[in-house]
Design a protein around this motif. Sequence first.
Motif, PDB file in Angstrom:
ATOM      1  N   MET A 295       1.566 -12.430   1.291  1.00 38.78           N
ATOM      2  CA  MET A 295       1.201 -11.440   0.279  1.00 38.78           C
ATOM      3  C   MET A 295       1.605 -10.012   0.657  1.00 38.78           C
ATOM      4  O   MET A 295       1.404  -9.091  -0.127  1.00 38.78           O
ATOM      5  N   ALA A 296       2.133  -9.836   1.859  1.00 43.32           N
ATOM      6  CA  ALA A 296       2.560  -8.493   2.259  1.00 43.32           C
ATOM      7  C   ALA A 296       3.633  -7.989   1.290  1.00 43.32           C
ATOM      8  O   ALA A 296       4.635  -8.661   1.048  1.00 43.32           O
ATOM      9  N   GLY A 297       3.421  -6.836   0.720  1.00 49.06           N
ATOM     10  CA  GLY A 297       4.366  -6.287  -0.248  1.00 49.06           C
ATOM     11  C   GLY A 297       4.150  -6.764  -1.659  1.00 49.06           C
ATOM     12  O   GLY A 297       4.859  -6.323  -2.573  1.00 49.06           O
ATOM     13  N   ARG A 298       3.195  -7.723  -1.890  1.00 50.95           N
ATOM     14  CA  ARG A 298       2.935  -8.234  -3.237  1.00 50.95           C
ATOM     15  C   ARG A 298       1.597  -7.768  -3.791  1.00 50.95           C
ATOM     16  O   ARG A 298       1.143  -8.265  -4.811  1.00 50.95           O
ATOM     17  N   THR A 299       0.963  -6.817  -3.101  1.00 54.16           N
ATOM     18  CA  THR A 299      -0.366  -6.365  -3.535  1.00 54.16           C
ATOM     19  C   THR A 299      -0.311  -5.025  -4.265  1.00 54.16           C
ATOM     20  O   THR A 299      -1.342  -4.382  -4.475  1.00 54.16           O
ATOM     21  N   GLY A 300       0.888  -4.614  -4.644  1.00 50.28           N
ATOM     22  CA  GLY A 300       1.008  -3.343  -5.343  1.00 50.28           C
ATOM     23  C   GLY A 300       0.385  -3.380  -6.728  1.00 50.28           C
ATOM     24  O   GLY A 300      -0.131  -2.376  -7.210  1.00 50.28           O
ATOM     25  N   ARG A 301       0.431  -4.546  -7.370  1.00 49.39           N
ATOM     26  CA  ARG A 301      -0.190  -4.699  -8.687  1.00 49.39           C
ATOM     27  C   ARG A 301      -1.620  -5.190  -8.531  1.00 49.39           C
ATOM     28  O   ARG A 301      -1.966  -5.833  -7.541  1.00 49.39           O
ATOM     29  N   LEU A 302      -2.438  -4.915  -9.551  1.00 50.68           N
ATOM     30  CA  LEU A 302      -3.849  -5.282  -9.496  1.00 50.68           C
ATOM     31  C   LEU A 302      -4.031  -6.795  -9.361  1.00 50.68           C
ATOM     32  O   LEU A 302      -4.859  -7.267  -8.565  1.00 50.68           O
ATOM     33  N   ALA A 303      -3.263  -7.568 -10.127  1.00 47.68           N
ATOM     34  CA  ALA A 303      -3.418  -9.024 -10.082  1.00 47.68           C
ATOM     35  C   ALA A 303      -3.108  -9.564  -8.691  1.00 47.68           C
ATOM     36  O   ALA A 303      -3.822 -10.426  -8.147  1.00 47.68           O
ATOM     37  N   GLY A 304      -2.043  -9.080  -8.057  1.00 46.00           N
ATOM     38  CA  GLY A 304      -1.689  -9.537  -6.719  1.00 46.00           C
ATOM     39  C   GLY A 304      -2.743  -9.161  -5.697  1.00 46.00           C
ATOM     40  O   GLY A 304      -3.070  -9.959  -4.804  1.00 46.00           O
ATOM     41  N   ALA A 305      -3.297  -7.926  -5.813  1.00 46.04           N
ATOM     42  CA  ALA A 305      -4.331  -7.494  -4.869  1.00 46.04           C
ATOM     43  C   ALA A 305      -5.593  -8.345  -5.013  1.00 46.04           C
ATOM     44  O   ALA A 305      -6.208  -8.747  -4.011  1.00 46.04           O
TER      45      ALA A 305
ATOM     46  N   ILE B  59     -12.298  -2.605   4.614  1.00 45.80           N
ATOM     47  CA  ILE B  59     -11.217  -1.617   4.651  1.00 45.80           C
ATOM     48  C   ILE B  59     -10.143  -1.949   3.631  1.00 45.80           C
ATOM     49  O   ILE B  59      -9.666  -1.091   2.869  1.00 45.80           O
ATOM     50  N   GLN B  60      -9.741  -3.235   3.600  1.00 47.49           N
ATOM     51  CA  GLN B  60      -8.673  -3.618   2.682  1.00 47.49           C
ATOM     52  C   GLN B  60      -9.086  -3.479   1.223  1.00 47.49           C
ATOM     53  O   GLN B  60      -8.241  -3.223   0.362  1.00 47.49           O
ATOM     54  N   SER B  61     -10.361  -3.647   0.940  1.00 50.72           N
ATOM     55  CA  SER B  61     -10.822  -3.499  -0.444  1.00 50.72           C
ATOM     56  C   SER B  61     -10.531  -2.093  -0.955  1.00 50.72           C
ATOM     57  O   SER B  61     -10.058  -1.904  -2.087  1.00 50.72           O
ATOM     58  N   PHE B  62     -10.800  -1.104  -0.120  1.00 49.74           N
ATOM     59  CA  PHE B  62     -10.555   0.273  -0.550  1.00 49.74           C
ATOM     60  C   PHE B  62      -9.077   0.650  -0.487  1.00 49.74           C
ATOM     61  O   PHE B  62      -8.633   1.543  -1.209  1.00 49.74           O
ATOM     62  N   LEU B  63      -8.332  -0.023   0.379  1.00 49.78           N
ATOM     63  CA  LEU B  63      -6.915   0.295   0.475  1.00 49.78           C
ATOM     64  C   LEU B  63      -6.092  -0.352  -0.639  1.00 49.78           C
ATOM     65  O   LEU B  63      -5.121   0.240  -1.123  1.00 49.78           O
ATOM     66  N   LEU B  64      -6.489  -1.568  -1.065  1.00 51.64           N
ATOM     67  CA  LEU B  64      -5.661  -2.337  -1.998  1.00 51.64           C
ATOM     68  C   LEU B  64      -6.145  -2.268  -3.437  1.00 51.64           C
ATOM     69  O   LEU B  64      -5.332  -2.381  -4.369  1.00 51.64           O
ATOM     70  N   LEU B  65      -7.457  -2.117  -3.646  1.00 54.35           N
ATOM     71  CA  LEU B  65      -8.010  -2.197  -5.000  1.00 54.35           C
ATOM     72  C   LEU B  65      -8.320  -0.808  -5.537  1.00 54.35           C
ATOM     73  O   LEU B  65      -8.886   0.022  -4.820  1.00 54.35           O
TER      74      LEU B  65
END
Length: 372
Positions: free
Chosen positions: A45-55, A85-91
Amino acid sequence: MVNPRVWPALPYLFILLPAVFSLVRQWRPEVLALTLAAVAWQWFMAGRTGRLAGAIAYVVVLLGLVAVLIRIDSLFMVICLGGFIQSFLLLPGWWAYAGVAATAAVLVSTRPWAQIPFSFLVATLVASAAGLAGQVIRSQNESRKRMIAKLAALGEENADLQARLLTGAREAGVLQERQRLAREIHDTIAQGLTGILTQLEAIDDPAKAGPRLETVRDLARESLAEARRSVQALRPAPLEQAQLSPALEEVAGKWSRASAVPATVSVTGDARPLHADVEATLLRVAQEALANVAKHAAATRVGITLSYMEDVVVLDVRDDGSGFRASGTAGGFGLVAMRQRVTRLAGRFEVETAPGQGTGISATVPALGREA
């Protein structure tokens, strides 16, 4: 401060470190399999979390794997710290708090049922507060970056403006120096050559040309000396050894002898030493006015008045010649040069004339002392 190159490795460390300790303590193939699955999912998933659905998909699948690992070994609760941490970074926005709540639910899922609500609330609040603080800090950092970028842009604009101002000042200085040389050449070389031509044209009998040739020789020497002084921006020769009023008397006397027209000098007020530029300007104005009288006025007498007042000093040169019809643009370079000299000192220059009524010029400049 954490090196930026370490951040991509942190999610893997949050999974691998507890897995290593868990497997060292007790070998369990399911732990190894779930750990590898979580690592592979993160890598995929690295690089695929830019969109909300991917995150969202990334967080949901990862939390599912973590929930199973925590059921096997409580050491894997450490992974939930990375989940916060990832929740705030990705979402984005409120999705981040939903991710925090889901991570907190996984974290407290192994506790007794009676403690789950309280533990869930505490974990959610603590993680949300920490995440909110991180968001505020990140927002401030972004604001600082934008401000620094704006300041850098302003600095470049200021540097460009300063360069343009310096260029403009340099060009203005060059133009001013050209105008100064033009005035000096006109007031010295041109007047001297005009006087020489006048004397030569007045020679009718070569046998009696001695006195006039002597005058021509004196004019040529004076013109050469004044030309050198003009180029070197030195004071006019009459002002080297005398103040303004005696210098005017010397200039008027030489002019009278050369033109055969009487010129008188009168002084009113208390004569005092003036700034070099003030004295040089008034002397040059007087010289130019006398030169104009000799060339154009056909006058029988000239009067020069120097008036010392409290704040200003006034030079008046009047003749009884033919005069001319004055207009807003009347006069050649001589009048223009005189006006430029006077206005350069924040003074006032006026011409009064009419056909058949003579001409009067008046130059008023600030009475700056020699020490100014």
